[in-house]
Scaffold this motif. Structure first.
Motif, PDB file in Angstrom:
ATOM      1  N   ALA A  36       0.854  -1.185   0.000  1.00 35.10           N
ATOM      2  CA  ALA A  36       0.000   0.000   0.000  1.00 35.10           C
ATOM      3  C   ALA A  36       0.888   1.231   0.000  1.00 35.10           C
ATOM      4  CB  ALA A  36      -0.919   0.008   1.218  1.00 35.10           C
ATOM      5  N   GLY A  37       0.669   2.103  -0.951  1.00 33.94           N
ATOM      6  CA  GLY A  37       1.460   3.324  -1.028  1.00 33.94           C
ATOM      7  C   GLY A  37       2.952   3.070  -1.187  1.00 33.94           C
ATOM      8  N   GLY A  38       3.312   1.972  -1.844  1.00 35.76           N
ATOM      9  CA  GLY A  38       4.717   1.655  -2.062  1.00 35.76           C
ATOM     10  C   GLY A  38       5.409   1.009  -0.879  1.00 35.76           C
ATOM     11  N   HIS A  39       4.688   0.697   0.190  1.00 35.16           N
ATOM     12  CA  HIS A  39       5.253   0.062   1.371  1.00 35.16           C
ATOM     13  C   HIS A  39       4.721  -1.363   1.492  1.00 35.16           C
ATOM     14  CE1 HIS A  39       5.986   4.291   2.218  1.00 35.16           C
ATOM     15  NE2 HIS A  39       6.851   3.911   3.149  1.00 35.16           N
ATOM     16  N   LEU A  86      -3.917   6.812   5.519  1.00 30.50           N
ATOM     17  CA  LEU A  86      -4.022   6.844   6.974  1.00 30.50           C
ATOM     18  C   LEU A  86      -2.629   6.876   7.609  1.00 30.50           C
ATOM     19  CD1 LEU A  86      -5.851   6.563   9.570  1.00 30.50           C
ATOM     20  CD2 LEU A  86      -5.430   4.116   9.372  1.00 30.50           C
ATOM     21  N   LEU A  87      -1.691   6.129   7.019  1.00 32.18           N
ATOM     22  CA  LEU A  87      -0.331   6.057   7.550  1.00 32.18           C
ATOM     23  C   LEU A  87       0.559   7.195   7.047  1.00 32.18           C
ATOM     24  CD1 LEU A  87       0.200   2.195   7.366  1.00 32.18           C
ATOM     25  CD2 LEU A  87      -0.493   3.587   9.328  1.00 32.18           C
ATOM     26  N   GLY A  88      -0.004   8.055   6.196  1.00 33.24           N
ATOM     27  CA  GLY A  88       0.717   9.259   5.780  1.00 33.24           C
ATOM     28  C   GLY A  88       1.618   9.138   4.568  1.00 33.24           C
ATOM     29  N   HIS A  89       1.462   8.088   3.765  1.00 35.45           N
ATOM     30  CA  HIS A  89       2.311   7.983   2.576  1.00 35.45           C
ATOM     31  C   HIS A  89       1.525   7.599   1.322  1.00 35.45           C
ATOM     32  CE1 HIS A  89       2.568   4.022   4.598  1.00 35.45           C
ATOM     33  NE2 HIS A  89       2.311   3.589   3.393  1.00 35.45           N
ATOM     34  N   LEU A 117      -8.171  -0.440   1.936  1.00 34.22           N
ATOM     35  CA  LEU A 117      -7.793  -0.387   0.534  1.00 34.22           C
ATOM     36  C   LEU A 117      -6.305  -0.678   0.447  1.00 34.22           C
ATOM     37  CD1 LEU A 117      -8.610   0.493  -2.438  1.00 34.22           C
ATOM     38  CD2 LEU A 117      -7.532   2.662  -1.836  1.00 34.22           C
ATOM     39  N   VAL A 118      -5.925  -1.700  -0.324  1.00 30.50           N
ATOM     40  CA  VAL A 118      -4.516  -2.032  -0.542  1.00 30.50           C
ATOM     41  C   VAL A 118      -4.256  -2.051  -2.048  1.00 30.50           C
ATOM     42  CG1 VAL A 118      -4.262  -3.304   1.621  1.00 30.50           C
ATOM     43  CG2 VAL A 118      -4.921  -4.536  -0.439  1.00 30.50           C
ATOM     44  N   ASP A 119      -3.048  -1.673  -2.423  1.00 33.48           N
ATOM     45  CA  ASP A 119      -2.701  -1.606  -3.846  1.00 33.48           C
ATOM     46  C   ASP A 119      -2.519  -2.989  -4.454  1.00 33.48           C
ATOM     47  OD1 ASP A 119      -2.696   1.189  -3.700  1.00 33.48           O
ATOM     48  OD2 ASP A 119      -0.578   1.237  -3.150  1.00 33.48           O
ATOM     49  N   ARG A 120      -1.842  -3.873  -3.715  1.00 35.33           N
ATOM     50  CA  ARG A 120      -1.549  -5.201  -4.250  1.00 35.33           C
ATOM     51  C   ARG A 120      -1.589  -6.236  -3.145  1.00 35.33           C
ATOM     52  NH1 ARG A 120       3.965  -5.345  -6.850  1.00 35.33           N
ATOM     53  NH2 ARG A 120       3.254  -7.415  -7.420  1.00 35.33           N
ATOM     54  N   LEU A 121      -2.064  -7.408  -3.494  1.00 32.40           N
ATOM     55  CA  LEU A 121      -1.991  -8.577  -2.616  1.00 32.40           C
ATOM     56  C   LEU A 121      -0.749  -9.356  -3.031  1.00 32.40           C
ATOM     57  CD1 LEU A 121      -5.713  -9.656  -2.927  1.00 32.40           C
ATOM     58  CD2 LEU A 121      -4.657  -8.499  -0.980  1.00 32.40           C
ATOM     59  N   LEU A 122       0.109  -9.677  -2.069  1.00 34.66           N
ATOM     60  CA  LEU A 122       1.374 -10.328  -2.392  1.00 34.66           C
ATOM     61  C   LEU A 122       1.475 -11.754  -1.864  1.00 34.66           C
ATOM     62  CD1 LEU A 122       3.673  -7.226  -1.783  1.00 34.66           C
ATOM     63  CD2 LEU A 122       2.792  -8.092  -3.959  1.00 34.66           C
ATOM     64  N   GLY A 123       0.365 -12.294  -1.358  1.00 34.05           N
ATOM     65  CA  GLY A 123       0.336 -13.694  -0.944  1.00 34.05           C
ATOM     66  C   GLY A 123       0.492 -13.876   0.549  1.00 34.05           C
ATOM     67  N   LEU A 124       0.702 -15.126   0.929  1.00 34.77           N
ATOM     68  CA  LEU A 124       0.838 -15.499   2.336  1.00 34.77           C
ATOM     69  C   LEU A 124       2.309 -15.604   2.704  1.00 34.77           C
ATOM     70  CD1 LEU A 124      -1.859 -18.303   2.487  1.00 34.77           C
ATOM     71  CD2 LEU A 124      -2.071 -15.935   3.243  1.00 34.77           C
ATOM     72  N   ARG A 155      12.046  -5.368   3.542  1.00 34.81           N
ATOM     73  CA  ARG A 155      11.537  -5.136   4.898  1.00 34.81           C
ATOM     74  C   ARG A 155      10.015  -5.071   4.880  1.00 34.81           C
ATOM     75  NH1 ARG A 155      15.434  -3.305   8.278  1.00 34.81           N
ATOM     76  NH2 ARG A 155      14.064  -1.914   9.434  1.00 34.81           N
ATOM     77  N   TRP A 156       9.411  -5.796   5.815  1.00 36.06           N
ATOM     78  CA  TRP A 156       7.962  -5.905   5.905  1.00 36.06           C
ATOM     79  C   TRP A 156       7.514  -5.416   7.278  1.00 36.06           C
ATOM     80  CZ3 TRP A 156       5.227  -7.904   1.760  1.00 36.06           C
ATOM     81  CH2 TRP A 156       5.990  -8.501   0.757  1.00 36.06           C
ATOM     82  N   GLN A 157       6.671  -4.404   7.297  1.00 37.14           N
ATOM     83  CA  GLN A 157       6.144  -3.870   8.548  1.00 37.14           C
ATOM     84  C   GLN A 157       4.865  -4.614   8.911  1.00 37.14           C
ATOM     85  OE1 GLN A 157       7.192  -1.179  10.799  1.00 37.14           O
ATOM     86  NE2 GLN A 157       5.716  -2.467  11.874  1.00 37.14           N
ATOM     87  N   GLU A 158       4.853  -5.204  10.090  1.00 31.66           N
ATOM     88  CA  GLU A 158       3.651  -5.889  10.559  1.00 31.66           C
ATOM     89  C   GLU A 158       2.678  -4.852  11.112  1.00 31.66           C
ATOM     90  OE1 GLU A 158       2.364  -9.270  13.826  1.00 31.66           O
ATOM     91  OE2 GLU A 158       4.476  -8.972  13.377  1.00 31.66           O
ATOM     92  N   LEU A 159       1.409  -4.960  10.725  1.00 34.17           N
ATOM     93  CA  LEU A 159       0.358  -4.081  11.240  1.00 34.17           C
ATOM     94  C   LEU A 159      -0.632  -4.918  12.039  1.00 34.17           C
ATOM     95  CD1 LEU A 159      -0.542  -1.827   8.150  1.00 34.17           C
ATOM     96  CD2 LEU A 159       1.024  -1.320  10.036  1.00 34.17           C
TER      97      LEU A 159
END
Length: 175
Positions: A36-39, A86-89, A117-124, A155-159
């Motif tokens: 989402a938003g390039g992150h 929401l996260l500012g980016h 809303l997410v830009d892409r689903l990248l799997g599990l 790097r993957w940020q857990e939410l």
């Protein structure tokens, strides 16, 4: 129509893979990876709900820019939140860009009638997909979990969706 079929196919494959992994004793995925938003983000599977293709959202006046409005998702009215904004980016998307996005509902057990809303689903992703884990950055919001780094250095940020849904910012959609 093709997007809906692709999403149904993805959900069917994911469910099949989870079931096969459980029966074979293989490490089971813990997160849904999204962009989402390039992150890159990891959303806990036990807090994530159904995935929907972008659908018409009824705007709600006098709300925050990240609150896109209300959508009817399988007969349930849900608020739609642009997680990147929401996260500012995030930035405002065109209708064409939105048509390529997905909506991810919160797990019904959380009792939150909202979808992200997410830009892409990248799997599990399973825990063993990462080479190291770091704590969230100092001063990060309370709903940020650990940062997981995969073998390529990505790097993957857990939410933590449950924590996110209880924050004052998330609950205050009024502009």
């Amino acid at each position: 129509m093709a997007n809906r079929e692709a999403l149904r196919d993805l959900q069917s494959r994911l469910a099949g893979r989870l079931q096969a992994a459980r029966s074979e004793g293989v490490s089971v995925a813990a997160w849904l990876a999204v962009q989402a938003g390039g992150h890159d983000y990891l959303l806990p599977l036990n807090q994530s709900g159904e995935i929907f293709p972008w659908t018409g959202v009824q705007p709600v006046p006098y709300t925050q820019p990240w609150f896109l409005g209300i959508a009817n998702l399988r007969g349930a009215l849900m608020g739609v939140v642009d997680i990147a904004q929401l996260l500012g980016h995030g930035n405002v998307r065109s209708e064409q860009e939105l048509s390529e996005c997905s909506l991810l509902a919160f797990n019904s057990a959380l009792e939150v009638n909202a979808a992200l809303l997410v830009d892409r689903l990248l799997g599990l992703r399973a825990t063993d997909a990462f080479t190291r884990t770091e704590p969230a950055a100092e001063g990060a919001p309370g709903f940020y979990g650990a940062i997981h780094v995969d073998g390529t250095g990505r790097r993957w940020q857990e939410l933590q969706l449950q924590r996110l849904s209880q924050t004052a910012k998330f609950l205050s959609i009024r502009a």
